[in-house]
Design an enzyme around this catalytic site. Structure first.
Site, short mmCIF file in Angstrom:
data_model
loop_
_atom_site.label_atom_id
_atom_site.label_comp_id
_atom_site.label_asym_id
_atom_site.label_seq_id
_atom_site.Cartn_x
_atom_site.Cartn_y
_atom_site.Cartn_z
N LYS A 81 0.85 -1.18 0.02
CA LYS A 81 -0.18 0.02 0.05
C LYS A 81 0.91 1.31 0.09
O LYS A 81 1.95 1.32 0.64
CB LYS A 81 -0.86 -0.15 1.32
CG LYS A 81 -1.86 1.04 1.37
CD LYS A 81 -2.59 0.90 2.38
CE LYS A 81 -3.76 2.04 2.73
NZ LYS A 81 -4.92 1.61 3.98
N SER A 176 -9.55 1.63 3.40
CA SER A 176 -8.84 2.28 2.26
C SER A 176 -7.72 1.51 1.54
O SER A 176 -7.17 1.95 0.89
CB SER A 176 -8.29 3.48 3.07
OG SER A 176 -7.38 3.03 4.05
N SER A 200 -9.79 -0.85 7.44
CA SER A 200 -8.90 -0.35 6.16
C SER A 200 -8.38 -1.77 5.52
O SER A 200 -8.40 -1.60 4.31
CB SER A 200 -8.13 0.68 6.14
OG SER A 200 -8.87 1.88 6.14
#
Lengths: 529, 501
Positions: A81, A176, A200
């Site tokens: 990420k 996210s 997330s």
């Protein structure tokens, strides 16, 4: 050659294929890179590090040829990420503030993966600074859920009219860590790192049909993870199966002298039993997770899952976590307060975006932050600073901390009463189309979507999403298991047992099939749902 | 006599910004306004004016003497090239985390113990937010809620009416000692309208010491800080050199009438020597008295001491009235300290800090050293103060005493009157003294055996200290003694040879 590998688990099939030389790290890397290219429309990656990835694969190949691999991860393509620092590779947090920012150091988790020979394919997309639950609010645009393009979804979600094309029907990944979830789900990598502050990692894992593990707070180093809420952030693990999550956990967990909040002891990696036994366990069903807005589909899956455990001889009990309902508002205060503080460093002086406004230092700060942050980030900074004002601190921040303690105590009591694992839904419904998702603002969305996942962060507990079934629309639905602090082995054992029972179907993605030299063998999905 | 606060009363008015001539080093320095160190309250008095009671409190930042910074591995060094000692954490790169430096904690515990503080076995770190170019993270990590040490006291002595023979001991309460990060340095280049930032100092460990408003004049504040400085240097917890910014003192000053609540206080910053501290405090007290006497008011403001003008001036408040939006530092767990009782078994010694272990290893503090000197050598208490005031002088004195038959009481006179005044005159430290303890002992032995006169001894010392003119005097003495029968050239050669030994 010719073996179908990309859709498979790394621990079993892929590592064996590498070991036996049926595929080389370079071939594997090339296949993934090709697939990343042909699935570019998913917008899962912000940066693809093709060149360095191929170099890493080459190194891995040399080690493997010498018969000296660094471990099971040697040569395995992974994605990270874009809120983890990667030396020499852009780290943007999907924000104008850090666009073009190249960190001089690796996050501890990234370093650990590289040290074990993993091949880093690139940095995955997210909501700006991980603030969101859709992966729709980043400066590089929204991530598209690979299932939007699956045979399963296309067949089941009959468009209202034929003129409505895919452009309007594609669904969000959740967030996210949507880029990481999409990357694993579309077979472009075998595992990905996400981060989990309020759900997330688990939320997009549920929407994308992958395993998403949020370990106990303090088990994995946060050093190098650009923080959202330091007291709740945990690096998350996204994989195709529970066994793989255990492999990743084993390679990442343990004390880090650079993160004072990590456990003091070293972590002993574990393997999960092939035939897990759940008959002696007590599974708690928290009634508060029957939340408003929970889809009937998920409710019925949840109850079927409880039956599965009952039928296997486990004790299934209804439990209560009475303070769960305050979790959202409590989270809002604590999250925004830490955000306001953490974002203070982005002033345009040392790194990142700097505005051209030069009237004064203060005006430069203001313009830099106005230009660098999106509305969501600025909104949270504003409310956070409000809650931290001297006159408000007791009323909001201190009260929220107390509520947080009560929420954690709820879990303590339940686990203290003999319950081993909690079983809950991960999301209220399956993924919604992007066009529908953006009807609500980020704050409302986050509040709704985090409701089932957030309490685990408040209490620092380990939790995992296990893909369970496809919804009526052909989209993935997952269930969540929450375990005791640092009892990851028990949590993953239960998750693995459950995974075996439900036989979640493999995504049928045309692009993936083309790039994996053959047609996928369709796993049976009839046993559940 | 131990007094808390002197309750002194000020009446004499002084010309504003008067530059006083010949102010010597503390404690002999001339005070613009003397305070009543006897601690007696004076009545409204003959002048008919209502008396003012000045109240002085201090906030002191002592830079911890450590190899590396409070939360990072960067080296700590004075005057290194700009931005050469900056880690990723110091520059607040995203994703970096603080790691507490054990040495800094030990220094704070030591200091707390030496100042009779209660050491908190659990203390917490907080973030204090403000935007400033030399504060890269936008917040400073400090200990606002629960500091590492609280409720201590510091005893210090000063002389009454500038007479060294009349010493009085006072005590100031120490409210707390907290660990915190230093900031970087901003250099404003007005010509090019730019600000240059040096982060070498950013993140260096500081101990903030808060002294309660138990003092009443510049001299008391100066004496308290001087004693603190000696203690810190004895402990080695800070080098405490004010000129190098290792000890920074801000003074809170207010005045009020007896029986009335404390007045509005001002904070005086930018004080970079102990002498200036006394001046700044006295000036500020006087300014406030005048201001109020003229019907004005005192505003709660920050003022800077201008050492050239000898007065305090309002500071352009860089932050205005700030809300620091304090918040617990989430990246640092509570700082847990142990004592012999609470120390868990099987605990790795490297991982814990044992307060009792540190307590047992505390060196003799200046007050104890003074007592020992007085007791062992029979010197006057005030002489023990003078000895302790100079780094290395007590050891020098003891070395001389060991090597000479002369009584310590007499030796001290030679050390303080002759050696020390010479060193002061030439701005030399004891370590830089051209006269070694061995030479001085030799000389004093000759004197004691009456082989040379006191005058001759003084002259030898002077030459040894580099004063060649005195050599001629000495040749004269030899000529006199030999009734002119000696060869002056040969005498000069011989003397030079002897003296260079």
């Amino acid at each position: 050659m010719g073996a179908r590998l990309l859709g498979h688990a790394l621990r079993s099939q892929v590592s064996a294929a590498l070991k036996e030389g049926r595929v080389t790290p370079t071939e594997l890397c090339q296949r993934c890179l090709a697939l990343i290219k042909s699935t570019k429309f998913l917008n899962a990656y912000i940066t693809v590090t093709e060149e360095t990835a191929l170099k890493q694969a080459e190194e891995s190949e040399k080690r493997r040829k010498r018969g000296q691999p660094l471990g099971i991860l040697d040569g395995i393509p992974i994605a990270v990420k874009d809120n983890f620092n990667t030396a020499g590779i852009e780290t943007t947090c999907a924000s104008n503030m850090l666009k073009g920012y190249i960190s001089p150091y690796n996050a501890t988790v990234v370093q650990k993966l590289l040290d074990q020979g993993a091949v880093l394919l690139g940095k995955t997309n997210l909501d700006e600074f991980a603030m969101g639950s859709g992966s729709t609010d980043g400066v590089f645009g929204p991530v598209r859920n690979p299932w939007s393009y699956s045979k399963q979804y296309k067949e089941k979600s009959v468009p209202k009219s034929h003129s409505e094309d895919e452009e309007y029907n594609w669904v969000i990944t959740g967030g996210s860590s949507g880029g990481s979830a999409a990357a694993v789900s579309s077979f472009t990598c075998f595992a990905a790192l996400g981060s989990d502050t309020g759900g997330s990692t688990r939320n997009p894992a549920a929407h994308c049909g992958v395993v998403g593990l949020k370990p106990t707070y303090g088990l994995i180093s946060r050093h190098g993870l650009i923080p959202l809420v330091n007291s709740m952030d945990v690096p998350g693990i996204l994989t195709r199966c529970v066994d793989d999550a255990a492999v990743l956990l084993g390679s990442l967990a343990g004390h880090d002298p650079k993160d004072s909040t990590t456990i003091q002891d070293d972590f002993k990696p574990f393997e999960l039993p092939d035939l897990p036994d759940v008959s002696k366990l007590s599974i708690g069903i928290p009634k508060e997770y029957h939340a408003p807005g929970l889809s009937s589909e998920i409710l019925s899956l949840w109850s079927k899952a409880a039956d599965l455990f009952k039928n296997a001889g486990a004790k299934v009990v209804e439990v209560s976590l009475p303070h769960t309902r305050y979790s959202i508002v409590c989270y809002h205060v604590l999250c925004t307060a830490e955000v306001a503080s953490n974002m203070a460093r982005f002033d345009g002086l040392e790194y990142g975006h700097r505005s051209d406004v030069k009237d004064s230092t203060e005006s430069m700060y203001a313009a830099t932050r106005r230009e660098g942050f999106n509305d969501v980030v600025r909104g949270r900074i504003l409310s956070g600073n409000y809650f931290l004002l001297k006159q408000n601190y007791e009323k909001y921040f201190v009260k929220a901390q107390k509520v947080r303690r009560l929420i954690a105590n709820d879990f303590g009591k339940v686990f203290g009463s003999g319950v081993d694992i909690l079983l809950t839904p991960t999301t209220l419904s399956d993924a919604v189309p992007y066009t529908e998702f953006i009807q609500e603002d980020n704050r409302t969305r986050s509040a709704q979507d985090d409701i089932l996942t957030q309490a685990a962060n408040m209490a620092g507990l380990p939790a995992i999403n296990v893909p369970t079934a496809l919804s009526e629309r052909g989209l993935p639905v997952g269930l969540q298991f929450i375990g005791r602090s640092f009892q990851e082995k028990q949590l993953l054992t239960v998750a693995k047992w459950f995974e075996k029972q439900v036989q979640f179907p493999v995504i049928q993605l045309e692009e993936a099939e083309r790039h994996d030299n053959g047609v996928f063998q369709h796993q049976k999905s009839a046993s559940f749902s | 006599m131990v007094a808390r606060g002197c309750g002194g009363v000020w009446r004499r008015l002084r010309q504003r910004c008067a530059v006083r001539p010949g102010s010597g080093p503390f404690p002999r320095g001339e005070r613009a306004v003397a305070c009543n160190a006897r601690g007696g309250m004076m009545s409204a008095g003959k002048s008919g004016l209502t008396p003012w009671i000045p109240v002085v409190g201090l906030e002191i930042h002592a830079q911890i003497s450590s190899n590396s910074k409070l939360f990072s591995g960067s080296q700590v060094q004075f005057a290194a090239p700009p931005n050469s000692l900056v880690s990723f954490f110091d520059a607040s790169l995203p994703g970096t985390l603080p790691v507490l430096n054990r040495r800094c904690v030990e220094a704070a515990v030591m200091t707390g113990l030496a100042l009779n503080c209660h050491i908190n076995k659990k203390s917490l770190f907080d973030r204090k937010h403000y935007f400033y170019a030399d504060l890269p993270a936008g917040y400073q990590i400090t200990q606002q809620r629960v500091p590492i040490a609280v409720n201590g006291s510091l005893s210090y002595s000063l002389c009454i009416d500038n007479k060294m023979s009349q010493m009085v001991t006072k005590t100031v309460r120490i409210k707390q000692i907290q660990l915190e990060q230093d900031s970087g340095k901003s250099l404003h280049d007005d010509a090019r309208s730019q600000t240059l930032v040096d982060l070498n100092r950013a993140g260096v460990g500081l101990m903030e010491l808060v002294m309660e408003p138990d003092m009443c004049c510049g001299e008391e504040a100066a004496a308290a800080v001087r004693e603190l400085q000696l203690i810190l240097q004895t402990l080695g917890s800070s080098q405490a050199v004010m000129a190098e910014g290792q000890l920074r003192v801000d003074a809170n000053v207010s005045v009020h009438h007896p029986g009335e609540p404390y007045g509005v206080r001002t904070e005086v910053k930018n004080i970079n020597s102990i002498r200036f501290l006394a001046k700044a405090v006295d000036y500020e007290i006087q300014r406030q008295i005048e201001e109020l006497g003229n019907g004005g008011t005192i505003s709660n403001e920050t003022r800077a001491f201008d050492s050239k003008l000898g007065c305090t001036v309002p500071m352009r408040d860089k932050e205005g009235k700030q809300d620091y939006r304090f918040m617990p530092e989430p990246n640092l767990p509570p700082l847990i300290l142990y004592d012999a009782k609470s120390l868990p078994a099987n605990m790795n010694h490297q991982q814990v800090i044992n307060i009792d272990w540190i307590r047992e290893r505390l060196p003799d503090l200046p007050s104890v050293k003074r007592e020992k000197l007085v007791e062992q050598y029979g010197i006057l208490p005030e002489h023990s103060f003078t000895l302790l005031n100079e780094d290395g002088l007590p050891e020098f004195f003891e070395n001389v005493v060991k090597q000479t038959q002369m009584k310590p009481k007499k030796v001290i006179g030679w050390i303080l009157n002759d050696l020390l005044s010479y060193l002061k005159q030439h701005s030399l430290t004891v370590k830089e003294s051209p006269v070694s303890s061995f030479l001085l002992a030799d000389l004093l032995n000759l004197l004691e055996k009456k082989e040379i006169s006191s005058t001759a001894a003084k002259q030898v010392m002077a030459i040894k200290a580099g004063n060649q003119k005195v050599l001629n005097k000495l040749i004269g003495l030899v000529q006199k003694k030999t009734q002119g029968r000696s060869n002056p050239v040969l005498v000069k050669q011989l003397l030079e040879k002897k003296l260079s030994e």
